[in-house]
Design an enzyme around this catalytic site. Structure first.
Site, short mmCIF file in Angstrom:
data_model
loop_
_atom_site.label_atom_id
_atom_site.label_comp_id
_atom_site.label_asym_id
_atom_site.label_seq_id
_atom_site.Cartn_x
_atom_site.Cartn_y
_atom_site.Cartn_z
N LYS A 88 -35.73 23.63 33.75
CA LYS A 88 -35.29 24.20 35.02
C LYS A 88 -35.83 23.43 36.23
O LYS A 88 -35.19 23.40 37.28
CB LYS A 88 -35.70 25.67 35.11
N GLU B 39 -32.12 33.47 41.69
CA GLU B 39 -32.05 34.52 40.67
C GLU B 39 -32.81 34.00 39.46
O GLU B 39 -32.96 32.79 39.29
CB GLU B 39 -30.59 34.79 40.29
N SER C 223 -35.29 23.14 25.25
CA SER C 223 -35.25 23.36 26.70
C SER C 223 -36.52 23.95 27.29
O SER C 223 -36.79 23.79 28.48
CB SER C 223 -34.05 24.24 27.06
C1 LIG Z 1 -36.12 27.63 28.28
C2 LIG Z 1 -34.74 27.99 28.71
N1 LIG Z 1 -33.69 27.43 28.10
C3 LIG Z 1 -32.43 27.73 28.45
C4 LIG Z 1 -32.15 28.65 29.43
C5 LIG Z 1 -30.72 28.99 29.70
O1 LIG Z 1 -30.21 28.39 30.84
P1 LIG Z 1 -29.14 27.21 30.75
O2 LIG Z 1 -28.07 27.64 29.83
O3 LIG Z 1 -28.69 27.07 32.14
O4 LIG Z 1 -29.82 26.00 30.26
C6 LIG Z 1 -33.20 29.27 30.11
C7 LIG Z 1 -32.94 30.24 31.18
O5 LIG Z 1 -33.76 30.95 31.64
C8 LIG Z 1 -34.53 28.93 29.73
O6 LIG Z 1 -35.58 29.49 30.33
#
Ligand SMILES: Cc1ncc(COP(=O)(O)O)c(C=O)c1O
Lengths: 262, 393
Positions: B89, B111, B377
């Site tokens: 993020k 948000e 992620s």
């Molecule tokens: C670690 C992590 N991965 C994925 C996401 C999902 O978001 P996005 O689909 O935009 O990658 C989030 C959202 O809070 C997150 O904290």
């Protein structure tokens, strides 16, 4: 389709102090819709906006959010609303507009929606999240074919050239959002953007204007009426419906408070 | 096939800017200026230097040998969990805070679901000395408590949102209301590839550093820039958009997004938008949505707060519709097993969101000679309470 749209009729006959009220269909009770419209007319309201409830009303403040939630819990839907309105024209003569968010209308089918509006006797539609450009590109003919005004919004942030563009693309009236806010957040009369009202006044637009958002009592109503053809009251009316008194009393009291008439 | 946004903000039939007029001035300014700002050389220099020295990029591409052995294939993890603040993020918030400064904005709103985007926003606001307000569903405030505390320590105001299911969708509604009410001084840092144009494209560009690095790292490690496939979890879809970005025009690279099935896509308790949704308009974008026949948005469910959203970014709607990417869904149960597997095989505790991508490894055919990159992620620190409750340590 030769009848003149009732919104046009209204503004032809009356160009000042137009008293317009919004309520959410299905609130406080599922089947109050027709009764509320009739009572509003009987109490001197010139134009009614019937809210189509939506799960995610992002341009609305807490009062209308709650009425939307409650109406949906009560079981309101666009299909049901049209059923409830089927006979409304037997009694009611003032112009009626439907107001809501785009997605429920989109799922219903925009063309079918416009046709049902005409069949029911609806004169205008206000969909704040249907932008001018999308409307013109995809939907304008459906509105025109059904003698239906698409009412567009302008705000204190709308630049002059865009106000002119919106005015040119509009019919019926312009919905002039009073200040930068969601509905019912009640910025005070003194905070009203006098500069904005005067600027818009000076643009010499072709459409009449009604001011909405934050109009909550006689003082704000009268102030708004000084700068436009009239004003729209939403949250304050919806809030008044919380009362446990009969609708007749509540609506008569509310209308008297705003207009000062008895 | 073109996978870039067009000048009207559409990916195929999806996207656009379905904003109420109250947001027009801000969105119009962004649409007109975002490319000129973010393509500017000075901007790029500052952005890249923050990515390197502040975020800690490039994030490693790690060959997960025991996981690979287990699946009889070659699995690489793109370690976004090692970024400062623990997820991908921050890539986006660093970009957007620089943009907000160029626009002369002094107040930032966001948000958040899992709190990772809120945390990343609070972090860059501290870095740049800007006021920060984060909207967060009241349920998420409870289930992601450690992130709430961090945001507060960083000086952000965290506003719990009590409407709807009290999760990410409701937090987004409230952030939009704030922006409508504060159009002058405020920039809204949206945390995923959702919302009105230009957000989906802008956020995808900021996150595209993920796949740009992957290419260089793959070339070094495997002798080819292109893997057989890339997998990522999808909430709004920003880590997936970033991980797919530079492979979109290489059809030989299979792209797999993984949604949150919750208790199963055949149940009502799911957040797998593409599996159960239909096209509609929410949060100013035309995309797939979980909704009923009347066009009312249905409440999503997922154990993972970051994927608990009833929509999906319009880029993914387009990739799905055109078949360029494939979308699978993993249940809460499968995800928790994947968390434990990665923890025990590789010594990495992943975020619940990221573990959805890992869980999907069970659902596809993997060949011994193929390289698969999974976008990890985020890290699992924020989910420890859930893990402790479930695994009973
Ligand atoms: C670690 C992590 N991965 C994925 C996401 C999902 O978001 P996005 O689909 O935009 O990658 C989030 C959202 O809070 C997150 O904290």
């Amino acid at each position: 389709m030769n009848i003149e749209n009732r919104i046009n009729q209204l503004f032809r006959k009356k160009d000042r102090n137009i008293f317009s009220v919004y309520f959410t269909a299905g609130y406080p009770r599922l089947h109050d819709t027709a009764a509320i419209i009739e009572l509003l007319e009987q109490n001197g309201v010139d134009l009614v906006e019937i809210g189509i409830p939506f799960s995610d009303p992002t341009a609305d403040g807490p009062v209308i959010q709650r009425s939307n939630d409650a109406a949906l819990k009560n079981g309101m839907s666009l299909e049901l609303l049209f059923e409830q309105l089927a006979k409304v024209r037997e009694k009611v003569r003032i112009p009626l507009a439907l107001m809501g968010y785009f997605n429920p209308v989109y799922q219903f089918g925009v063309e079918r929606f416009c046709r049902r509006c005409r069949e029911t006797g609806i004169d205008g539609v206000i969909l704040p999240d249907l932008p001018l450009e999308e409307y013109q590109e995809h939907f304008q003919p459906f509105f025109a074919e059904n003698n239906l005004h698409n009412i567009l919004l302008i705000t204190p942030q709308t630049p002059d050239d865009r106000i002119r563009k919106i005015d040119a693309a509009s019919s019926g009236f312009l919905y002039m959002v009073s200040s930068s806010s969601t509905t019912g957040t009640g910025k005070k009369v003194e905070d009203f953007h006098r500069e904005y009202f005067e600027r818009v006044h000076d643009l010499q637009l072709k459409n009449p204007r009604l001011i909405g958002f934050g109009i909550s009592d006689r003082a704000t109503f009268e102030n708004a009426c000084r700068y436009a053809n009239g004003a729209i009251i939403g949250s304050a009316f919806v809030k008044s419906l919380d009362s446990s008194d009969p609708l007749e009393q509540v609506i008569a009291r509310f209308a008297a408070e705003i207009t000062g008439r008895r | 096939m073109n996978y870039q946004v067009n000048e009207k903000g559409y990916y195929g039939e999806f996207g656009g800017a379905w904003i109420p007029e109250m947001m027009f001035a801000n969105i119009d300014e962004l649409q007109k200026r975002y490319l000129e700002i973010i393509e500017n050389d000075d901007f790029k220099t500052e952005f890249n230097s923050l990515l390197k020295d502040y975020v800690g990029r490039p994030s490693p591409l790690y060959y997960a040998s025991r996981l690979s052995e287990r699946y009889g294939s070659q699995i690489y993890l793109k370690r976004e969990d090692l970024n400062h603040t623990g997820s991908h993020k921050l890539n986006n918030t660093v970009g957007q805070i620089l943009l907000a400064q160029k626009l002369g904005k002094t107040r930032i709103i966001a948000e958040t679901g899992a709190g990772q985007h809120g945390l990343a926003t609070a972090t860059v606001c501290a870095l740049k000395g800007l006021q920060c307000v984060v909207y967060m569903g009241a349920l998420d405030v409870k289930r992601q408590e450690s992130n709430v505390k961090k945001m507060k320590m960083l000086g952000a105001e965290v506003v719990p949102v009590y409407s709807g299911n009290q999760t990410l969708k409701d937090a987004t509604n409230e952030a939009m209301r704030d922006w409508i009410s504060n159009p002058g001084d405020t920039h809204y840092i949206i945390g995923s590839v959702v919302g009105p144009h230009p957000y989906p494209d802008m956020v995808a560009r900021f996150q595209s550093v993920i796949s740009a690095e992957m290419k260089t790292q793959l070339l070094e490690k495997t002798g080819s820039e292109l893997p057989a496939r890339v997998m990522a979890c999808v909430g709004g879809g920003s880590n997936a958009a970033g991980a797919f970005y530079h492979f979109l025009d290489h059809p030989e690279v299979e792209l797999i997004g993984v949604e949150a099935a919750g208790k199963g896509i055949e149940t009502k308790e799911t957040a797998a938008t593409l599996a159960v949704g239909t096209p509609g308009v929410l949060h100013a974008s035309k995309t797939y949505l979980m909704q009923n026949r009347d066009g009312q948005i249905t409440e999503p469910y997922s154990i993972s707060a970051g994927l608990d959203y009833p929509g999906i970014g319009p880029l993914h709607a387009h990739l799905f519709k055109t078949g360029r990417a494939r979308y699978l869904a993993a249940t809460d149960e499968e995800v928790l097993q994947a968390v434990l597997l990665l923890t025990r095989l590789e010594g990495i505790i992943p975020a619940l969101e990221s573990a959805h991508a890992l869980a999907a490894l069970e659902k596809i055919t993997l060949r011994p000679d193929e390289a698969t990159v999974v976008c990890l992620s985020g890290r699992g620190d924020k989910d420890m309470q859930t893990y402790l409750d479930y695994f009973g340590y």
